[in-house]
Scaffold this motif. Sequence first.
Motif, short mmCIF file in Angstrom:
data_model
loop_
_atom_site.label_atom_id
_atom_site.label_comp_id
_atom_site.label_asym_id
_atom_site.label_seq_id
_atom_site.Cartn_x
_atom_site.Cartn_y
_atom_site.Cartn_z
N SER A 1 -4.10 1.25 -2.14
CA SER A 1 -3.11 0.34 -2.73
C SER A 1 -1.95 1.13 -3.32
O SER A 1 -0.78 0.71 -3.24
N LEU B 1 0.36 2.00 -0.53
CA LEU B 1 1.12 0.84 -0.09
C LEU B 1 2.26 0.54 -1.07
O LEU B 1 3.38 0.20 -0.66
N MET B 2 1.99 0.65 -2.37
CA MET B 2 3.02 0.39 -3.37
C MET B 2 4.17 1.39 -3.26
O MET B 2 5.34 1.04 -3.46
N GLY C 1 6.47 0.41 -0.48
CA GLY C 1 7.34 -0.70 -0.82
C GLY C 1 8.28 -0.43 -1.97
O GLY C 1 9.01 -1.33 -2.39
N ARG D 1 14.32 -4.13 -1.00
CA ARG D 1 13.12 -4.91 -0.69
C ARG D 1 13.48 -6.32 -0.26
O ARG D 1 12.90 -6.85 0.69
N MET E 1 12.02 -5.98 3.30
CA MET E 1 10.58 -5.86 3.16
C MET E 1 9.97 -7.15 2.60
O MET E 1 10.57 -7.83 1.78
N VAL F 1 6.17 -8.44 0.86
CA VAL F 1 4.94 -7.92 0.27
C VAL F 1 4.00 -9.07 -0.05
O VAL F 1 4.42 -10.06 -0.66
N ALA G 1 6.83 -14.11 1.73
CA ALA G 1 7.04 -12.75 2.25
C ALA G 1 7.77 -12.76 3.59
O ALA G 1 8.57 -11.87 3.88
N LEU H 1 4.21 -5.66 4.13
CA LEU H 1 3.12 -4.93 3.49
C LEU H 1 2.15 -5.93 2.89
O LEU H 1 2.57 -6.90 2.24
N ASP I 1 -1.59 -6.19 0.69
CA ASP I 1 -2.64 -5.52 -0.07
C ASP I 1 -3.83 -6.44 -0.23
O ASP I 1 -3.80 -7.38 -1.03
#
Length: 234
Positions: A49, A52-53, A56, A85, A89, A91, A157, A166, A168
């Motif tokens: 995690s 992944l953070m 992003g 973002r 992106m 999330v 998202a 992304l 999680d």
Amino acid sequence: MNEPILSLSDITLSLDGNAGRVEILKGISLDVARGETVGLVGPSGSGKSSLLMLMGGLDRATGGRVRVLGQDITDMNEDALARFRREHMGVVFQSFHLIPTMTALENVATPLELAGHEDAFARAEAELEAVGLGARSGHYPAQMSGGEQQRVALARAAAPRPAVLLADEPTGNLDGTTGQAIMELLFGLRDRHGATLVLVTHAPELAERCDRTIRLEDGRIAPEHRETATAAAE
């Protein structure tokens, strides 16, 4: 060689804890090709995690560089990261992070409004329809099941049509049947928008759907995955 859409070079992450400095990530180098689906797997506490953070821009590496869409986001300030973002992106978290005082439609549309999209509500309605919640757009999170709330989070998202998605543990808080439905929606959104997908999961059936899996152990890429970790962009 095509430039990877995500590129991490010698990433380290250390945090100060009660027992002193803790090394979370230890020299991670990883390339992800445009359109690829990558699963990050490994035991709890291995750094999945956290990695992944960093991808992003939701956390900052202690060392190394993170490049997304050819841009180095390592030293971007918070405002620049937030804009990046919003534009590029999406999330999805294990916890849904919906605003309780907003309807499903408002939860999806508000980030689009902040990004300056004039068709924010029309696009939000379309995304809610795509995840099967067109009839629930006026409901608040408390009036929805966990699976429905995660569908709203997926719609939120996907609505900006991000280049990178992304996720999680997107099925971690859901029962098996609901988790399967969310998994199908997640890959469907990826296919519909052509996004690159990186996800953290403990679910073998979800990892198996990915083009490639990267296993982390104790903050490092496991030996059997190192040779392929930077090969996808070639």
